[in-house]
Design a protein around this motif. Structure first.
Motif, PDB file in Angstrom:
ATOM      1  N   ASP A 140       1.669  -3.831  67.561  1.00 20.47           N
ATOM      2  CA  ASP A 140       2.795  -4.762  67.149  1.00 20.47           C
ATOM      3  C   ASP A 140       3.404  -3.956  66.120  1.00 20.47           C
ATOM      4  O   ASP A 140       3.089  -3.046  65.571  1.00 20.47           O
ATOM      5  CB  ASP A 140       2.315  -6.080  66.669  1.00 20.47           C
ATOM      6  N   VAL A 141       4.595  -4.616  65.970  1.00 19.55           N
ATOM      7  CA  VAL A 141       5.725  -3.920  64.942  1.00 19.55           C
ATOM      8  C   VAL A 141       4.921  -4.043  63.699  1.00 19.55           C
ATOM      9  O   VAL A 141       5.093  -3.060  62.936  1.00 19.55           O
ATOM     10  CB  VAL A 141       6.853  -4.510  64.896  1.00 19.55           C
ATOM     11  N   SER A 142       4.248  -4.952  63.347  1.00 14.34           N
ATOM     12  CA  SER A 142       3.704  -5.515  62.127  1.00 14.34           C
ATOM     13  C   SER A 142       2.481  -4.345  61.823  1.00 14.34           C
ATOM     14  O   SER A 142       1.908  -4.286  60.663  1.00 14.34           O
ATOM     15  CB  SER A 142       2.986  -6.791  61.960  1.00 14.34           C
ATOM     16  N   GLU A 174      11.687  -7.635  58.643  1.00 15.60           N
ATOM     17  CA  GLU A 174      11.601  -8.680  59.318  1.00 15.60           C
ATOM     18  C   GLU A 174      10.774  -9.287  60.287  1.00 15.60           C
ATOM     19  O   GLU A 174       9.952 -10.503  60.435  1.00 15.60           O
ATOM     20  CB  GLU A 174      13.023  -9.178  59.819  1.00 15.60           C
ATOM     21  N   ASN A 175      10.362  -7.990  61.038  1.00 20.08           N
ATOM     22  CA  ASN A 175       9.164  -8.114  61.897  1.00 20.08           C
ATOM     23  C   ASN A 175       7.622  -7.783  61.740  1.00 20.08           C
ATOM     24  O   ASN A 175       6.960  -7.590  62.191  1.00 20.08           O
ATOM     25  CB  ASN A 175       9.452  -7.332  63.308  1.00 20.08           C
ATOM     26  N   GLY A 176       7.752  -7.648  60.216  1.00 20.20           N
ATOM     27  CA  GLY A 176       6.246  -7.337  59.793  1.00 20.20           C
ATOM     28  C   GLY A 176       5.969  -6.073  59.245  1.00 20.20           C
ATOM     29  O   GLY A 176       4.704  -5.816  58.914  1.00 20.20           O
ATOM     30  N   GLU A 360      16.165   1.278  64.876  1.00 26.60           N
ATOM     31  CA  GLU A 360      15.009   0.319  64.988  1.00 26.60           C
ATOM     32  C   GLU A 360      14.346   0.659  66.559  1.00 26.60           C
ATOM     33  O   GLU A 360      13.324   0.844  66.614  1.00 26.60           O
ATOM     34  CB  GLU A 360      15.134  -1.075  64.882  1.00 26.60           C
TER      35      GLU A 360
END
Length: 401
Positions: A140-142, A174-176, A360
């Protein structure tokens, strides 16, 4: 529908976006042999890195350990001359404990250049298939760690590429994601506004101290982080360069301070303190952009954002480098090396949010396996020199509220 990120799951639980093998020379005397071993496998994800010094240095040991167990690394071949001071046994044990295949070749014991190259190539040839069988895992992005740097800056860098990368940082955080900015020698004059963004007052105080340390260090050296090329490109003072460099950090709260080799513990924005602690002992803190990229990768960065106005062609071993060009004329002249044309902001063809979202999206595309221009061109630059750091204190990483 956007394809998911499928990373490479390591035995230590970390996930990488690349699956490279590194051939590591442990002193400059073993550099040639390491290059010869890796040469036939240039297109197979085999990268060369190393430490040139003959004498021990805790910082170099730490950085090399972090790089050899980086989530983008799947296997390690150590190349020792045999009489250098680098602790090859401890490094090999750390790699082995991480679950990665590792072998050490000691040139003085193997019989010299030809036999060492032959033995090294044989091990690489036999081990590469094992790397191909590393299990994949969703990311995940995080899960991503992203670093940012600028080099070859000119008068457009602080207007287009740097703030656009800052917007990309805001979107990723913002997306971790965990995002790292650095170059404290180019943040001189920004310490007050930076401290106001700190997660806690104590962290704000430490941010000020970090920049003040950099100012003292450069004052002792007698010159700052301001190259002749910066002046040729239209920059006039270190304060002007600092404001442009600071824009790379975006506008998110600053969650902590780390030092080379420290991995950010959770999502957020972190300052990497790259100026050594203690008295000035080893000269200029980072002798070039590549040395700074190496330190960010040692902090776990999966990918690096690199802004340039005058034009830079470097990439890196281990982690991809995304080149964001600030100057539209430079982009037109060097488009084969540049991934993003941020200079179109100057020409009214895009705004900061447009380019920020493009960066991004490109970070995510590269995490999915897309290749950067520097990867396609075979850039695997690497520099590691002597430094000395004290561990960070608890105030550098305050608990989230």
């Amino acid at each position: 529908m956007t394809a998911p990120i499928q990373g490479y799951l390591r035995s230590d639980g970390r996930i990488g976006i690349r699956n490279v093998m590194v051939v590591v020379y442990l002193v400059e005397c073993a550099h040639h042999v390491a290059r010869k071993i890796a040469a036939p496998f240039e297109d197979d994800g085999v990268h060369v890195l190393g430490f040139p010094g003959c004498y021990p240095n805790d910082y170099a040991n730490t950085i090399m350990e972090k790089l050899c167990t980086h989530p983008n690394v799947g296997g390690v071949l150590l190349v020792s001359l045999g009489c250098e001071s680098f602790d090859r046994y401890t490094l090999a044990r750390h790699v082995r404990d991480s679950g990665r295949p590792v072998k050490t070749i000691t040139i003085q014991q193997t019989g010299g250049t030809r036999t060492s190259v032959e033995e090294g190539r044989q091990w690489v040839r036999e081990t590469l298939p094992a790397l191909a069988s590393v299990p994949r895992a969703p990311m995940d992005v995080s899960d991503l760690i992203v670093g940012t740097i600028c080099g070859g800056s000119d008068g457009t860098s602080g207007i287009t590429a740097n703030p656009a990368m800052g917007r990309a940082f805001d979107f990723l955080i913002e997306n971790g994601a965990r995002c790292i900015f650095e170059e404290t020698g180019e943040l001189i004059g920004c310490e007050t506004i930076m401290a106001e963004r700190a997660a806690t007052p104590e962290l704000g105080h430490l941010l000020r101290e970090t920049v003040e340390k950099a100012a003292r260090y450069y004052a002792t050296l007698g010159y700052g982080s301001f190259a002749a090329g910066n002046a040729d490109g239209g920059l006039t003072t270190i304060e002007e360069k600092s404001m442009g460099a600071y824009a790379k950090s975006g506008s998110s709260p600053i969650a902590g301070i780390i030092k080379p080799g420290d991995v950010p513990p959770r999502g957020g924005l972190y300052l990497l303190d790259v100026v050594p602690d203690g008295e000035v002992r080893f000269g200029f803190p980072n002798i070039n952009d590549t040395a700074e990229i190496v330190e960010m990768i040692a902090c776990g960065c999966h990918v690096i954002l690199f802004s340039t106005g005058r034009g830079s062609v470097v990439g890196s071993a281990i982690s991809p480098v995304i080149k964001v060009c600030a100057n539209p004329e430079t982009f037109r002249r060097m488009s084969g090396d540049m991934d993003v044309d941020a200079g179109r902001i100057l020409e009214g063809r895009a705004d900061l949010d447009d380019v920020g979202h493009e960066i991004e999206d490109l970070v995510l595309a590269v995490a999915r396996g897309g290749r950067t221009k520097s990867e396609d061109l075979g850039h695997h630059e690497f520099v590691l020199t002597y430094k000395s750091f004290e561990p960070i204190g608890p105030g550098c990483l305050p608990s989230p509220t």
